[in-house]
Design a protein around this motif. Structure first.
Motif, PDB file in Angstrom:
ATOM      1  N   ARG A 161       0.833  -1.213   0.000  1.00 51.45           N
ATOM      2  CA  ARG A 161       0.000   0.000   0.000  1.00 51.45           C
ATOM      3  C   ARG A 161       0.857   1.250   0.000  1.00 51.45           C
ATOM      4  NH1 ARG A 161      -2.815  -3.398   4.425  1.00 51.45           N
ATOM      5  NH2 ARG A 161      -4.314  -4.563   3.187  1.00 51.45           N
ATOM      6  N   ARG A 203     -14.004  -3.529  -6.703  1.00 45.91           N
ATOM      7  CA  ARG A 203     -14.506  -2.188  -6.423  1.00 45.91           C
ATOM      8  C   ARG A 203     -13.319  -1.233  -6.294  1.00 45.91           C
ATOM      9  NH1 ARG A 203     -18.897  -0.749  -1.759  1.00 45.91           N
ATOM     10  NH2 ARG A 203     -19.441   1.256  -2.668  1.00 45.91           N
ATOM     11  N   LYS A 204     -13.447  -0.029  -6.847  1.00 40.55           N
ATOM     12  CA  LYS A 204     -12.271   0.837  -6.794  1.00 40.55           C
ATOM     13  C   LYS A 204     -12.486   2.081  -5.947  1.00 40.55           C
ATOM     14  CE  LYS A 204     -12.570   3.595 -10.971  1.00 40.55           C
ATOM     15  NZ  LYS A 204     -11.895   3.960 -12.208  1.00 40.55           N
ATOM     16  N   THR A 205     -11.375   2.615  -5.467  1.00 39.34           N
ATOM     17  CA  THR A 205     -11.436   3.808  -4.629  1.00 39.34           C
ATOM     18  C   THR A 205     -11.718   5.045  -5.482  1.00 39.34           C
ATOM     19  OG1 THR A 205     -10.159   5.287  -3.199  1.00 39.34           O
ATOM     20  CG2 THR A 205      -8.892   4.007  -4.753  1.00 39.34           C
ATOM     21  N   SER A 206     -12.423   5.996  -4.887  1.00 35.54           N
ATOM     22  CA  SER A 206     -12.659   7.260  -5.601  1.00 35.54           C
ATOM     23  C   SER A 206     -11.420   8.152  -5.529  1.00 35.54           C
ATOM     24  CB  SER A 206     -13.852   7.983  -4.964  1.00 35.54           C
ATOM     25  OG  SER A 206     -13.598   8.157  -3.584  1.00 35.54           O
ATOM     26  N   ASN A 207     -10.389   7.721  -4.795  1.00 30.66           N
ATOM     27  CA  ASN A 207      -9.159   8.535  -4.675  1.00 30.66           C
ATOM     28  C   ASN A 207      -8.147   8.262  -5.774  1.00 30.66           C
ATOM     29  OD1 ASN A 207      -9.995   9.704  -2.181  1.00 30.66           O
ATOM     30  ND2 ASN A 207      -9.500   7.766  -1.183  1.00 30.66           N
ATOM     31  N   ASP A 214      -7.797   1.147  -8.896  1.00 28.39           N
ATOM     32  CA  ASP A 214      -7.053   0.929  -7.648  1.00 28.39           C
ATOM     33  C   ASP A 214      -8.037   0.640  -6.529  1.00 28.39           C
ATOM     34  OD1 ASP A 214      -4.726   0.985  -5.995  1.00 28.39           O
ATOM     35  OD2 ASP A 214      -5.192   3.043  -5.400  1.00 28.39           O
ATOM     36  N   PHE A 233      -2.472  -1.458  -3.664  1.00 25.72           N
ATOM     37  CA  PHE A 233      -3.391  -0.349  -3.364  1.00 25.72           C
ATOM     38  C   PHE A 233      -2.523   0.906  -3.241  1.00 25.72           C
ATOM     39  CE2 PHE A 233      -6.806   1.046   0.006  1.00 25.72           C
ATOM     40  CZ  PHE A 233      -7.271   2.007  -0.873  1.00 25.72           C
ATOM     41  N   ASN A 235      -3.336   4.188  -3.605  1.00 26.08           N
ATOM     42  CA  ASN A 235      -3.903   5.457  -3.102  1.00 26.08           C
ATOM     43  C   ASN A 235      -4.577   5.190  -1.754  1.00 26.08           C
ATOM     44  OD1 ASN A 235      -3.718   7.397  -5.615  1.00 26.08           O
ATOM     45  ND2 ASN A 235      -4.451   5.431  -6.389  1.00 26.08           N
ATOM     46  N   ALA A 236      -3.841   4.515  -0.878  1.00 24.06           N
ATOM     47  CA  ALA A 236      -4.430   4.037   0.375  1.00 24.06           C
ATOM     48  C   ALA A 236      -4.499   5.134   1.439  1.00 24.06           C
ATOM     49  CB  ALA A 236      -3.652   2.833   0.896  1.00 24.06           C
ATOM     50  N   LYS A 237      -3.904   6.269   1.151  1.00 28.87           N
ATOM     51  CA  LYS A 237      -4.000   7.481   1.978  1.00 28.87           C
ATOM     52  C   LYS A 237      -3.296   7.427   3.330  1.00 28.87           C
ATOM     53  CE  LYS A 237      -7.593  10.299   1.619  1.00 28.87           C
ATOM     54  NZ  LYS A 237      -8.994  10.763   1.689  1.00 28.87           N
TER      55      LYS A 237
END
Ligand code: ISE
Length: 341
Positions: A161, A203-207, A214, A233, A235-237
């Protein structure tokens, strides 16, 4: 070679400038002799970050200028991957130690041509920068697998990540730039080649940046049938995290868990998540570099070889194809030359 390595660092971006610091402060038996970047100011800035009077490194605009200098006897390649090939051949022509950041080259055909050129030279000069092999926990896990302490290795679960991605990080780069490390790690841990890759997109992240899907779930298979799955991942923030769990016949081993000081303060408990790969793998990079320098003095390499660079390039190619089509893609490698057996 008994002299200190006088290294030309080619590429003064995020990785190259970090390596300039590493070579200067933490590695013995080597010094930065030149920093090369098309952006001469960036090369100079990497040098200026070292204390004045403590070095005699010069900033140059091209690798050719560095090779033309008589005082360079080793090269570190930290440019974008598509620029590696030419520099690799020039380093091989001069028969000097080369540490090349991954990828060796961007595709398996060109990577295999490099393998053949090195084979023709007759000795290993190229070390590929797969630093995870030098992470203390990965190394310990590798020897548990090798000694079969808990029986045979059955499955490997990896999570990789990143907090976010830099500008221009494409969907293919999730495989070529990120999962390439797991391709190498699975090969390193099991001592086997990867035989197939499959990629599932859920399912993907909106980031995620435009064009990136992603996270992704990547499934690898090795020669003996070990299955390894990777959550990539990017764009796991929350920060940077790389973990691995191995399921053996007689136990489960996890590495890459949270470490460092455990703090209780202000009604909360916890610790720090590493912000990037420089911190997470800082000690591994140092060990990798020292191993390269020490081995170079014996006329050897001290880490992943050009063959490893080629095999992982083949995995990446299959991975990108699997990403696009969703099917399981087989990997067929060329015959391994004697030099790498
Ligand atoms: C980067 O190039 C690296 O090598 C990092 O180790 C990896 O975590 C990241 O995803 C890549 O972009």
């Amino acid at each position: 070679m008994t002299d200190n390595l006088r290294v030309a660092v080619i590429g003064a971006g995020r990785m190259g400038s970090d390596h300039v610091q590493r070579l200067h402060y933490r590695i013995s038996g080597a010094q930065v002799a030149a920093v090369v970047d098309v952006d001469l100011q960036r090369a100079q800035a990497a040098i200026d970050a070292l204390p004045a009077g403590s070095h005699n490194a010069v900033a140059l605009g091209t690798a050719d200028e560095a090779f033309a200098r008589g005082d360079i006897n080793a090269v570190l390649i930290a440019t974008p991957g598509f620029l590696h090939e030419d520099i690799l051949y020039k380093g091989l022509e001069r028969d000097i130690p080369i540490l090349c950041e991954k990828p060796l080259t961007p595709d398996s055909d060109s990577a295999f041509n490099v393998v053949r050129a090195e084979e023709k030279l007759g000795r290993k000069r190229i070390q590929v920068g797969f630093m995870r092999r030098f992470d203390a926990e990965y190394a310990a896990l590798g020897s548990m697998i090798e000694r079969k302490e808990m029986g045979e290795t059955l499955m490997i679960h990896c999570a990789h990540r990143n907090p976010s991605t830099p500008e221009g990080f494409t969907n293919e780069m999730l495989i070529n730039d990120s999962v390439v490390h797991e391709f190498d790690v699975v090969r390193y841990l099991t001592g086997e080649e990867v035989t197939s890759v499959q990629v599932r997109l859920g399912r993907k992240t909106s980031n995620a940046a435009n064009g990136q899907h992603d996270p992704q779930h990547v499934l690898l298979e090795t020669e003996s049938g070990v299955l390894a799955d990777v959550e990539i991942f990017v764009n796991a923030k929350f920060g940077y995290q790389v973990t691995t769990q191995v399921a053996f016949e007689d136990g489960i081993v996890n590495i890459g868990g949270d470490g460092g000081p455990y703090v209780r303060s202000g009604g909360r408990w916890g610790g720090q998540v590493t912000p990037g790969f420089e911190q997470r793998f800082g000690a591994a990079f140092d060990a990798e570099f020292q191993s390269w320098v020490d081995a170079a003095k014996r006329g050897e390499i001290g880490g992943a070889s050009a063959w490893d660079g080629y095999a992982t390039a083949a995995c990446c190619e299959a991975g990108v194809q699997a990403q696009a089509g969703g099917e399981k893609v087989s990997i067929k490698l060329e015959q391994k030359p004697e030099l790498y057996r």
